[in-house]
Design an enzyme around this catalytic site. Structure first.
Site, PDB file in Angstrom:
ATOM      1  N   LYS A 162       0.843  -1.192   0.000  1.00 11.46           N
ATOM      2  CA  LYS A 162       0.000   0.000   0.000  1.00 11.46           C
ATOM      3  C   LYS A 162       0.881   1.247   0.000  1.00 11.46           C
ATOM      4  O   LYS A 162       1.773   1.391   0.853  1.00 11.46           O
ATOM      5  CB  LYS A 162      -0.908   0.008   1.232  1.00 11.46           C
ATOM      6  N   ASP A 190      -0.365  -0.510  -4.608  1.00  9.52           N
ATOM      7  CA  ASP A 190      -1.740  -0.014  -4.659  1.00  9.52           C
ATOM      8  C   ASP A 190      -1.784   1.350  -3.995  1.00  9.52           C
ATOM      9  O   ASP A 190      -1.584   1.469  -2.785  1.00  9.52           O
ATOM     10  CB  ASP A 190      -2.667  -0.991  -3.939  1.00  9.52           C
ATOM     11  N   GLU A 216      -2.127  -0.324  -8.780  1.00  8.94           N
ATOM     12  CA  GLU A 216      -3.573  -0.143  -8.743  1.00  8.94           C
ATOM     13  C   GLU A 216      -3.936   1.320  -8.473  1.00  8.94           C
ATOM     14  O   GLU A 216      -3.340   1.966  -7.611  1.00  8.94           O
ATOM     15  CB  GLU A 216      -4.197  -1.010  -7.649  1.00  8.94           C
ATOM     16  N   ASP A 241      -8.986  -0.014 -10.380  1.00  7.09           N
ATOM     17  CA  ASP A 241      -9.698  -0.636  -9.263  1.00  7.09           C
ATOM     18  C   ASP A 241     -10.960   0.164  -8.960  1.00  7.09           C
ATOM     19  O   ASP A 241     -12.034  -0.122  -9.473  1.00  7.09           O
ATOM     20  CB  ASP A 241      -8.786  -0.740  -8.046  1.00  7.09           C
ATOM     21  N   LYS A 265     -13.860  -6.846  -8.050  1.00  8.64           N
ATOM     22  CA  LYS A 265     -14.317  -7.150  -6.693  1.00  8.64           C
ATOM     23  C   LYS A 265     -15.835  -7.264  -6.719  1.00  8.64           C
ATOM     24  O   LYS A 265     -16.522  -6.371  -7.226  1.00  8.64           O
ATOM     25  CB  LYS A 265     -13.878  -6.059  -5.713  1.00  8.64           C
TER      26      LYS A 265
END
Length: 368
Positions: A162, A190, A216, A241, A265
């Protein structure tokens, strides 16, 4: 297979450590469980994990909206999944997260009725290995590097990092993680919409020497028209995303050549029905797809794993968050093996449910 009863549960589960991303910090997975009963005695399970900063939903709002959806579905056939999805959209706009839990439960029931594991019901095959990454939360560089080393010691071969802070700090984070974890580890990053367009280009350019698999959502999802500029300026592949929630988003991103891949997702796409539409668009565009999730339990990720087997264009997997739970409330479901490899159940339907003792301790409402 007429729906006779729906149960909704609030399911807050404490995490082993706070989960930190550029959008905020979470100490619990604040989920909602859906159980759909039919006149034939079958029970279908679904789950969602609302993020207010992404879905605009919370556990409390999903619990309330779920009651309206449940009332609308009582008396319908659980096999009419597309019709029931349209019915839920007619009841209330948006709220994709709680709708996904209902949609998953409907597919669970339909696959049970067919006597097939869900992936087979969807036309999928067990013809590939599902290997998940494990995520390093955003933190100070030395802490993130230490976390990456521990993840490697635990047997994972793919690490998702992250980022989304300042250019200097993010580069230092990745530099220290790469040095600590070594070159054998696959690194993904991400940003969770954390950068400006300029910072994204500058940071991704500086990160090119560290062999990053993909990045992402580098900028705000509202800035999706800037993704082609970022993609053209940088060699690190861009994965959409938050800017890719449904098939309309996917088609738009493909048309403007905004990204190299999609992160799928179920709670963004309102469940499996629209997820399959995104997958078909990705196949036509020859774009790879990652299947992931939010902070669902193993039940939610079991649904995601079944979906991951429906297409060879799905080649990245982000199924780690159930391993971050202090306790596992799920019975059946996916099994985590060495190296982050995941085994999908062969039981008819989803192949997962919840422990009765766990459900009995949760806040619940029953709609008949």
């Amino acid at each position: 297979m007429i729906i006779t009863q729906v149960e909704l549960y609030k399911s807050p589960v404490k995490l082993k450590e706070p989960f930190k991303i550029s959008l905020g910090i979470l100490t619990h997975a604040n989920n909602v469980i859906v159980r759909i009963h039919t006149a034939s005695g079958h029970i279908g399970y679904g789950e969602c994990s609302p993020f207010m900063t992404i879905h605009g939903e919370s556990m409390d709002t999903a619990f309330i909206v779920g009651q309206y959806l449940a009332k609308g579905l009582i008396g319908t056939s659980c096999l009419d999944i597309v019709s029931n999805s349209l019915l839920m959209d007619a009841i209330i706009y948006g709220n994709s997260c709680i709708k996904s839990a209902f949609n998953i439960a409907l597919y669970d029931l339909a696959a049970q009725h067919a006597g097939l594991p869900l992936y087979a019901f969807l036309g999928g095959k067990k013809d590939k290995i599902i290997q998940t990454d494990y995520t390093v939360s955003i933190d100070e560089p030395h802490k993130m590097a230490a976390d990456a080393v521990q993840i490697k010691k635990n047997g994972f071969e793919i690490i998702k990092v992250k980022v989304g802070g300042s250019k200097e700090l993010d580069v230092e984070r990745i530099r220290m993680i790469r040095e600590a974890a070594g070159d054998s580890i696959t690194l993904r990053i991400d940003a969770n919409q954390g950068w400006s367009v300029e910072t994204a280009i500058e940071t991704l350019t500086l990160l090119e020497p560290y062999n990053i698999q993909h990045c992402e959502e580098p900028v705000s999802r509202n800035l999706y028209t800037a993704l082609p500029k970022i993609r053209q300026a940088c060699r690190i592949p861009i994965m959409a995303d938050e800017s890719c929630c449904n098939s309309f988003d996917a088609e738009r991103l493909i048309q403007i050549q905004a990204c190299d891949s999609f992160n799928l997702k179920l709670s963004k796409s309102a469940g499996i029905t629209n997820a399959l539409n995104i997958i078909r668009l990705a196949e036509q565009a020859h774009m790879p797809v990652q299947v992931g999730g939010f902070l669902e339990s193993r039940l939610g990720f079991t649904a995601a794993a079944h979906v991951a087997l429906v297409s060879k264009t799905i080649c990245y997997y982000d199924f780690d968050t159930p391993l971050m739970f202090e306790a596992d409330p799920v019975r059946g479901g996916i099994v985590y093996q060495q190296r982050g490899i995941i085994e999908v159940p062969e039981t008819a339907g989803l192949g997962a449910g919840y422990q009765k003792d766990y459900l009995s301790g949760l806040e619940k409402i029953c709609i008949n």
